[in-house]
Write a protein that holds these residues in place. Structure first.
Motif, PDB file in Angstrom:
ATOM      1  N   GLU A  13     -13.711  20.999   1.967  1.00 17.28           N
ATOM      2  CA  GLU A  13     -12.545  20.047   1.386  1.00 17.28           C
ATOM      3  C   GLU A  13     -12.516  19.899   0.031  1.00 17.28           C
ATOM      4  N   PHE A  59     -10.597  17.551  -2.973  1.00 16.40           N
ATOM      5  CA  PHE A  59      -9.908  16.426  -3.091  1.00 16.40           C
ATOM      6  C   PHE A  59      -9.881  15.952  -4.399  1.00 16.40           C
ATOM      7  N   THR A 103      -6.803  14.973  -0.156  1.00 15.75           N
ATOM      8  CA  THR A 103      -7.152  16.239   0.160  1.00 15.75           C
ATOM      9  C   THR A 103      -6.096  17.211  -0.329  1.00 15.75           C
TER      10      THR A 103
END
Length: 442
Positions: free
Chosen positions: A381, A383, A389
């Motif tokens: 992920e 972010f 995100t």
């Protein structure tokens, strides 16, 4: 889907798609030092403002806060938001979360938590970051030729100081103990305009007790003449004019924290400002060949500053104390900060064998490499610094450990270009995770 136009906002929706965005978060440490930060050893309430940016109203929205960080625990993990209409926001002010930070936690790092949202069949998990304490420094690099700022950040980080690098003025400077401002040398320089957000933020930071280093070839003499801000009085500096274009060598000053230092210089040197100390200012660097000062420090009852008219990152290291590392460490100690030892700096949070991100900082694309463990689904992920995100990658389980490489081009899931700044990549595999900071620059 929402369509938003500036100033006069109009919304249209297609499809019953619920979606929530985290707008802001607030730490309420009323039983601690009440500075709005989650400091080591503190217990604090946490409120989170959510906005409904989807296509349906929420009627019974609830949130559960979960911490994966060893230094942050959640003792009250639930909040009821209830009704949030389309394009409306709500804060859990009457039902805050409660978080506890370990007294042994390292200041100046991001703790990653998760916010689990539910409303009927809707369920979503969003990352939420909390800064522990304060960072030692922020490098704000608005120099169009930004090498000096890169080097300053790299050296400070290598010394063990915690910090953030950015090319844009953050909305909140209260998370930083010291600022390092890089403005460049004419014609590749930034002029700070009177009344601008830039000027207001810096002046307020200094007047509230913050420490500031500022380098710029013209900021002290020519910029004020051209209508730019005059920071001289705050920095204990009065500039007497401009020097020739052959700056260097650069020597420290006997009796100052730069005593015994001497450097070559490989940076830009067009019309470098000559600096004279006034008030509580005192000399720290000079060009002995041309007989003028290029560095002045200032110590008042409320704050400390260092002003330079050359680029610190472009000084040439010699031996002994004559290194940029020694100079930057001396500046930080003058500011009242000491680096953490290597043993105190938390580096990894789990055996997702380590993330490599190269090049970092990056301008167009960055390669993220890690080892995905056997028989485990892995997820990466990306972010932003607010915890939102912006991109996600998932990799299925395999019967053997395997090396995974992701190429990220600085765009979100929809292919939209993202603003330059600090981003994080978190790789999770089962119960283990690892995280790395990435710097996206022009």
């Amino acid at each position: 889907m929402a369509e938003v136009s500036a100033d006069n906002i109009s919304l249209s929706y297609s499809g019953p798609n619920p979606y929530v965005s985290i707008i802001s978060k607030t730490v309420l440490d009323l039983t601690g030092n009440n500075d709005g930060h989650l400091d080591p050893g503190e217990t604090a309430d946490l409120t989170v403002t959510l906005k409904n940016i989807g296509g349906v109203n929420f009627s019974t929205l609830t949130a559960t806060l979960v911490s994966d960080d060893p230094d942050v625990s959640v003792t009250d993990n639930s909040a009821i938001y209830g009704v949030i209409a389309i394009d409306s926001s709500k804060t859990n002010s009457s039902d805050p979360f409660t978080v506890v930070c370990s007294s042994s936690a390292q200041e100046g790092r991001e703790a990653l938590l998760k916010l689990i949202l539910r409303d009927g069949s809707y369920c979503d998990t969003m990352p939420l970051t909390l800064t522990i304490g304060m960072y030692d420094y922020l490098v704000l690099n608005t120099d169009p030729t930004p090498v000096s700022g890169f080097i300053i950040d790299s050296v400070l980080s290598t010394l063990g100081y915690s910090g953030v690098y950015t090319v844009e003025l953050p909305s909140d400077l209260s998370y930083f103990k010291s600022l390092f401002i890089c403005l460049g040398v004419w014609p590749d320089n930034t002029i700070i305009q009177p009344g601008s957000d830039y000027e207001t933020a810096l002046v307020n930071f200094i007047n509230s007790g913050g420490n500031v280093f500022m380098e710029g070839g013209d900021v002290w003499f020519n910029d004020p003449l051209a209508g730019g801000c005059n920071f001289g009085p705050l920095f204990g500096i009065q500039s007497s004019g401009e020097a020739s274009n052959n700056l260097g060598p650069v020597y420290g000053i006997s009796g100052a924290f730069t005593a015994g230092m001497n450097f070559g210089y490989a940076g830009e040197s067009n019309f470098i400002d000559c600096l004279n100390p006034v008030g509580n200012g005192f000399r720290i660097l000079r060009d002995p060949n041309d007989n003028y000062n290029c560095g002045v420090a200032n110590q008042t009852a409320d704050y400390k500053t260092v002003g330079m008219s050359c680029e610190l990152g472009m000084l040439t290291d010699y031996s002994g104390v004559s290194t940029r590392s020694a100079l930057l460490d001396s500046i930080m100690r003058f500011f009242g900060e000491e680096a953490n030892s290597a043993e105190e700096i938390p580096i990894k949070t789990g055996p997702v064998n380590p993330i490599s991100a190269f090049p970092n900082p990056f301008t167009e694309r960055i390669l993220i490499t890690f080892t995905a463990p056997t028989n485990v689904i892995s997820r990466a992920e990306i972010f932003d610094i607010s915890g939102r995100t912006v991109r996600e990658f998932t990799f299925g389980a395999s019967g053997v450990d395997r090396l995974v490489t992701i190429e990220w081009n600085g765009k979100d899931e929809q292919g939209n270009g993202l603003p330059r700044g600090v981003y994080f990549v978190k790789v999770s595999a089962g119960e283990n995770s690892d995280q790395e900071k990435m710097i996206f620059v022009e």
